[in-house]
Design a protein around this motif. Structure first.
Motif, PDB file in Angstrom:
ATOM      1  N   ASP A   5       0.837  -1.199   0.000  1.00  0.00           N
ATOM      2  CA  ASP A   5       0.000   0.000   0.000  1.00  0.00           C
ATOM      3  C   ASP A   5       0.873   1.250   0.000  1.00  0.00           C
ATOM      4  O   ASP A   5       2.036   1.226   0.407  1.00  0.00           O
TER       5      ASP A   5
ATOM      6  N   ASP B  90      -0.082  -2.881  -9.327  1.00  0.00           N
ATOM      7  CA  ASP B  90      -1.247  -2.232  -8.714  1.00  0.00           C
ATOM      8  C   ASP B  90      -1.413  -0.844  -9.343  1.00  0.00           C
ATOM      9  O   ASP B  90      -0.577   0.047  -9.142  1.00  0.00           O
ATOM     10  N   LYS B  91      -2.487  -0.659 -10.080  1.00  0.00           N
ATOM     11  CA  LYS B  91      -2.701   0.607 -10.780  1.00  0.00           C
ATOM     12  C   LYS B  91      -2.884   1.769  -9.807  1.00  0.00           C
ATOM     13  O   LYS B  91      -2.375   2.875 -10.046  1.00  0.00           O
ATOM     14  N   ASP B  92      -3.597   1.523  -8.715  1.00  0.00           N
ATOM     15  CA  ASP B  92      -3.814   2.596  -7.738  1.00  0.00           C
ATOM     16  C   ASP B  92      -2.488   3.068  -7.143  1.00  0.00           C
ATOM     17  O   ASP B  92      -2.253   4.272  -6.972  1.00  0.00           O
ATOM     18  N   LEU B  93      -1.609   2.130  -6.803  1.00  0.00           N
ATOM     19  CA  LEU B  93      -0.303   2.489  -6.262  1.00  0.00           C
ATOM     20  C   LEU B  93       0.504   3.271  -7.296  1.00  0.00           C
ATOM     21  O   LEU B  93       1.148   4.282  -6.972  1.00  0.00           O
TER      22      LEU B  93
ATOM     23  N   GLU C 215      -0.598   5.144  -9.824  1.00  0.00           N
ATOM     24  CA  GLU C 215      -1.143   6.485 -10.009  1.00  0.00           C
ATOM     25  C   GLU C 215      -0.809   7.388  -8.820  1.00  0.00           C
ATOM     26  O   GLU C 215      -0.498   8.575  -8.998  1.00  0.00           O
ATOM     27  N   CYS C 216      -0.868   6.857  -7.615  1.00  0.00           N
ATOM     28  CA  CYS C 216      -0.549   7.663  -6.424  1.00  0.00           C
ATOM     29  C   CYS C 216       0.915   8.080  -6.419  1.00  0.00           C
ATOM     30  O   CYS C 216       1.251   9.230  -6.093  1.00  0.00           O
TER      31      CYS C 216
END
Length: 630
Positions: free
Chosen positions: A457, A480-483, A485-486
């Protein structure tokens, strides 16, 4: 071991380890069976009481250990300022041998001697006789035996083993070679066998004498003064009948004085009393004032059995890395109820005090467990405990406070930034240790690595780690796309070319990259996707559960460093890490204080990865990786 170990140095059951207690089982079963099946007037109380007394003595001894270590951590009434080490802990791990030997001797004598059977609960004549025999023959003979043991022949072969401990703990009192302990048992048997043989013995007197010996032994070997002066003021002759911890400590530091067992009378009679005894007693009883900590490391309990792993717990357990697989069933059984009691504590407590050069370092424990940190229900209460600890650290004059394990969780306090926001004038510097932790991770990555897989995360450590690797032109791949992008939002635009979101791996295909940087919540399913030879390098506070066995993959340590040789009083392992290896987050606070940096490292604030690493190495810390330690 003694300098030149003599005959019968080793205890007979030395190689049995904790299985030595199996020697008691048949005797305990026999005595219990006979007690239950016999008529009330024929029951042997002495034999039946051996097992419960053994268990009570073990518990009693452990309480002395915990109380003593808590007091010496406070340092106010400490007698000898030198430190304990792992060698002393190892040397004294068999402190229970003498308790086991007592139980076996009681069983054997009771079974073989008819006059030792059927003793009553109480006989006042036996109490008077035992007291007189102790004051007379036992104390007198012990004094001269002790002086003989300091002759170079016997000292080098036996007694030097006991005197290897300059800084004593309660259990130091019973650490002797087997032959020497047998000689002491022969002395202590004089009152017991005499009262039994004369028909004045009783169950209470026999066991009370054992408790008296334990109490006086443990009292005299505490490294802090606790005997109130009022006792000697009210009854001055008591100084000849009862020693103090400071009195006996002089025997361990001066060697040729204060030989008495428990009663200084014979040292007075034969001129061997140390002339500084009274002065040392007065000074240590008055206290020197508690030393203010320069660095406070705030940690918390992890698993239920981790409470035994504290320095205040089982010394032999605390001196080994925390691992459920090496914790005994007895310890694990006792852990759950004790964990519930510990969770009821409403404040942090001090468990350890170390020293590096002129720096005083303390470890404070939040009495809560990892599972409670991960539960949103208890997070607010934990936050209050941590905030109070920060205030207490500032009140004590601490220059730096490090937030260990989950005490710096973003949900709890934004990596410690919350306390700086609430009190901008906070003098104690809050250090989350991110810079040194990232540096430790980077130095565990095998040389020549060109690309890595980043899992986990989003966190401060994750962000700084990705940035550091991109700056070094190491490609950071993510699934992990969310990671992804963040991190693109967090990192500078010029670093984006070194980041890659790979969609070529389905949830079931294997991932070919050889270095995986893993955070919290690494699943077994994710690990199964690794090819043979993959290096799992954690950047998390807590180690991942290893799902792949047999050496197919390499699991590295959580970020850590080897401490300088000059770090004193370190005799407990830092959670799962080996001896004299410290979490990078904990070490970061020490480095911060040594460098006298006047800034916080919390929230978005950063010391600098290379800056923190160079400073740590300059102060004697060394890189650690469990797969290259050999």
């Amino acid at each position: 071991m003694a300098t030149k170990p003599g005959p019968l140095t080793r205890w007979p059951w030395h190689d049995l380890g904790n299985y030595k207690y199996a020697l008691v089982v048949p005797w305990a079963v026999r005595s219990t069976y006979k007690f239950v099946t016999s008529r009330s007037e024929e029951r042997d109380l002495l034999s039946f009481a051996v097992l419960p007394v053994l268990l009570l003595r073990l518990l009693y001894s452990q309480l002395w250990i915990s109380v003593s270590r808590h007091q010496t951590a406070r340092s106010k009434h400490r007698i000898v300022s030198k430190s304990l080490d792992f060698n002393q802990v190892d040397r004294e791990r068999n402190w229970d041998d003498q308790i086991l030997l007592t139980a076996l001797l009681f069983y054997v004598v009771n079974a073989s001697a008819s006059f030792a059977q059927g003793l009553p609960w109480w006989n006042s004549k036996g109490l008077v006789m035992a007291a007189l025999l102790h004051v007379g023959p036992v104390e007198f003979l012990y004094y001269w035996l002790h002086r003989a043991l300091h002759h170079h022949y016997l000292y080098s072969r036996y007694h030097s083993h006991h005197h290897a401990s300059i800084v004593t703990e309660p259990i130091t009192s019973v650490i002797h070679p087997f032959a020497e302990e047998v000689a002491y048992f022969a002395l202590f048997a004089i009152p017991l066998l005499t009262v039994v043989a004369t028909g004045t013995g009783s169950v209470v007197v026999a066991n009370a004498y054992l408790v008296y010996i334990d109490f006086m032994n443990y009292l005299g070997h505490c490294n802090f003064e606790l005997v109130p002066k009022l006792l000697f003021d009210v009854f001055p002759p008591l100084k000849y009948l009862m020693y103090t911890p400071s009195f006996h400590s002089l025997h361990h530091t001066q060697f040729r004085t204060n030989y008495s067992l428990f009663m200084p009378l014979y040292d007075y009679l034969y001129g061997t009393m140390d002339k500084s005894s009274d002065d040392l007693y007065e000074r240590t009883l008055h206290g020197r004032g508690e030393e203010a900590p320069d660095v406070v490391h705030l940690t918390h309990l992890t698993t239920p059995d981790s409470v035994f792993h504290l320095r205040l717990g089982f010394a032999s357990v605390a001196s080994a890395p925390l691992a459920a697989s090496t914790t005994s069933l007895v310890v694990r059984a006792a852990a759950t109820p004790l964990a519930k009691l510990t969770s009821m504590l409403g404040t942090t407590f001090r468990s350890e005090a170390n020293r590096l050069d002129k720096l005083n370092i303390e470890t404070w424990v939040v009495p809560r467990y990892t599972s409670q940190y991960l539960s949103k229900q208890g997070l607010y209460a934990i936050g209050r405990l941590v905030e109070k600890a920060v205030a207490d650290a500032e009140a004590s004059g601490a220059r730096v406070l490090t937030l260990g394990l989950l005490n710096q969780a973003n949900e709890l306090n934004r990596n410690g930034e919350l306390y700086v926001i609430r009190k901008p004038s906070l003098k104690t510097k809050i250090v989350d240790g991110t810079s040194l932790a990232v540096a430790a991770v980077v130095h565990m990555i095998p040389q020549g690595t060109k690309d890595v897989l980043l899992l986990g995360d989003l966190s401060k450590v994750c962000t700084v780690l990705a940035s550091t690797l991109c700056e070094r032109e190491i490609q950071v791949q993510m699934v992990d796309k969310d990671l992804y992008e963040c991190l693109k939002q967090e990192l500078r635009p010029e670093l984006h070319k070194h980041m890659l979101l790979t969609c070529s791996y389905s949830s079931k295909t294997r991932i070919a990259l050889q270095v995986w940087l893993v955070g919290d919540k690494l699943t077994e399913q994710e690990q199964r996707r690794a090819e043979a030879g993959v290096h799992f390098v954690p950047y998390s506070q807590l180690p991942p559960e290893e799902a792949i066995r047999g050496g197919d993959c390499v699991y590295h340590s959580t970020p850590a460093v080897v401490v300088p040789d000059s770090l004193e009083n370190l005799h407990a392992c830092d959670n799962w890490l080996p001896r004299r290896v410290m979490s990078a987050w904990r070490a970061a606070g020490i480095v911060h204080a040594l460098e006298k940096w006047d800034h916080h490292e919390c929230g978005a604030r950063l010391t600098g990865v290379d800056k923190a690493w160079r400073a740590a190495m300059a102060h004697g810390f060394r890189p650690y990786d469990q797969n290259s330690a050999a």
